[in-house]
Write a protein that holds these residues in place. Structure first.
Motif, PDB file in Angstrom:
ATOM      1  N   VAL A  83      36.385   0.212   5.181  1.00  0.00           N
ATOM      2  CA  VAL A  83      36.577   1.527   4.552  1.00  0.00           C
ATOM      3  C   VAL A  83      35.446   1.752   3.568  1.00  0.00           C
ATOM      4  CG1 VAL A  83      38.067   2.968   3.113  1.00  0.00           C
ATOM      5  CG2 VAL A  83      39.086   1.433   4.805  1.00  0.00           C
TER       6      VAL A  83
ATOM      7  N   THR B 110      42.279   0.739  -1.515  1.00  0.00           N
ATOM      8  CA  THR B 110      42.348   1.362  -0.205  1.00  0.00           C
ATOM      9  C   THR B 110      42.666   0.302   0.828  1.00  0.00           C
ATOM     10  OG1 THR B 110      41.181   2.808   1.352  1.00  0.00           O
ATOM     11  CG2 THR B 110      39.888   1.075   0.304  1.00  0.00           C
TER      12      THR B 110
ATOM     13  N   LEU C 234      36.999   5.753   7.300  1.00  0.00           N
ATOM     14  CA  LEU C 234      36.952   4.513   8.063  1.00  0.00           C
ATOM     15  C   LEU C 234      35.544   4.280   8.573  1.00  0.00           C
ATOM     16  CD1 LEU C 234      40.215   4.531  10.227  1.00  0.00           C
ATOM     17  CD2 LEU C 234      39.674   3.023   8.320  1.00  0.00           C
TER      18      LEU C 234
ATOM     19  N   ARG D 142      43.625   4.824   7.920  1.00  0.00           N
ATOM     20  CA  ARG D 142      43.620   4.526   6.487  1.00  0.00           C
ATOM     21  C   ARG D 142      45.015   4.681   5.902  1.00  0.00           C
ATOM     22  NH1 ARG D 142      41.630   7.393   2.943  1.00  0.00           N
ATOM     23  NH2 ARG D 142      41.048   9.264   4.104  1.00  0.00           N
TER      24      ARG D 142
END
Length: 288
Positions: free
Chosen positions: A210, A184, A141, A150
């Motif tokens: 991210v 992600t 992160l 996450r």
């Protein structure tokens, strides 16, 4: 009489000269075959070689820079993301006087896509557009609001046709061949999420990015990213591959949580539980 004496003297002088030459030849041959001399020369050569080797060890090989990022949930890397200049220090890949194997090349940061492809507000995906296989080295992160973590299980796989079929979550050691992708995202802690039908007040917005770090290896200067100047000047080859690294950061990811009004008001289930408890305490107990 005198003539015979002169001949005798000449013969003796000739034999003396021959004897002197023979003695000199024998001394030179003995010196060349002397094992003590050979051992001394070998020792001197070995000492010189050891000194050179020690100097190389003291200088050290070109470090594998940047082979691992800080193991944290926030981005503490202050690198600008620009490719390494390659300046300074001894040129990697040179060999020493003993013709040992070439020193390993340092890791080179290469240019790659940033931002990620859109899936929904809280998810993004990346596609390996390089000619070499890339492997995820680190995911973390970057500048996340409290309450976010996450997560990729909620990310929709059908909202963007540019997401390659068979894409997988971006996690450590995930391998991406050319044209393969990974995705992600972020999720909000359960107690902060909005409930179904709860629309009272303005929802609170949580934001984060991210960062995904990919690594690969170039064994030639053909095709991206190996053809980039910063990589090509390292002269990658099969016997001396050059590690490369692509650091990609998503656009701002957004998750909406409960409004302040929703946080202060009890949930419907909690209200029902309180009412039932109050009713049970207010009803009279049966007489015996």
């Amino acid at each position: 009489m005198f003539a015979n004496r002169r001949v005798l003297v000449a013969v003796v002088a000739a034999f003396a000269l021959i004897f002197a030459l023979g003695v000199g030849w024998l001394v030179r041959t003995a010196a060349a075959d002397d094992p003590t001399s050979t051992s001394a020369d070998t020792s001197t050569s070995s000492s010189s070689s050891s000194s050179d080797s020690g100097s190389d060890t003291a200088d050290g090989s070109v470090p594998q820079d940047d082979l691992a990022l800080p193991d944290s949930e926030s981005d503490t890397d202050t690198d600008t993301g620009q490719p390494d200049s390659g300046e300074g220090g001894e040129e990697p890949g040179t060999t020493d006087d003993n013709n040992e194997a070439p020193r390993p090349a340092k890791t080179v940061r290469v240019n790659g896509p940033q931002g990620g492809g859109a899936m929904e507000d809280s998810c993004r995906f990346f596609v390996n557009q390089f000619s070499v296989t890339m492997k995820v080295k680190k995911v973390f992160l970057n500048g996340a609001d409290d309450g976010l973590y996450r997560a990729a299980g909620h990310c929709p796989l059908s909202t963007n046709p540019e997401l390659p079929s068979g894409s997988k979550p971006c996690s450590t050691a995930t391998r991406l061949d050319t044209s393969e992708g990974c995705y992600t995202g972020v999720q909000l802690e359960k107690e902060l999420r909005r409930g179904d039908g709860e629309n009272e007040g303005e929802p609170k917005k949580y934001e984060a990015r991210v960062t995904v770090v990919f690594g690969g290896v170039c064994e030639s200067a053909n095709g991206a990213p190996c053809s980039e100047e910063s990589v090509a000047r390292e002269k990658p080859s099969g016997s001396r591959p050059v590690p490369v690294e692509w650091k990609a950061t998503t656009e701002v990811l957004v998750v909406y949580g409960k409004s302040e009004a929703e946080k202060s008001s009890p949930s419907p289930s909690a209200s029902a539980s309180v009412s039932a408890s109050a009713s049970a305490s207010a009803s009279p107990s049966p007489e015996t």
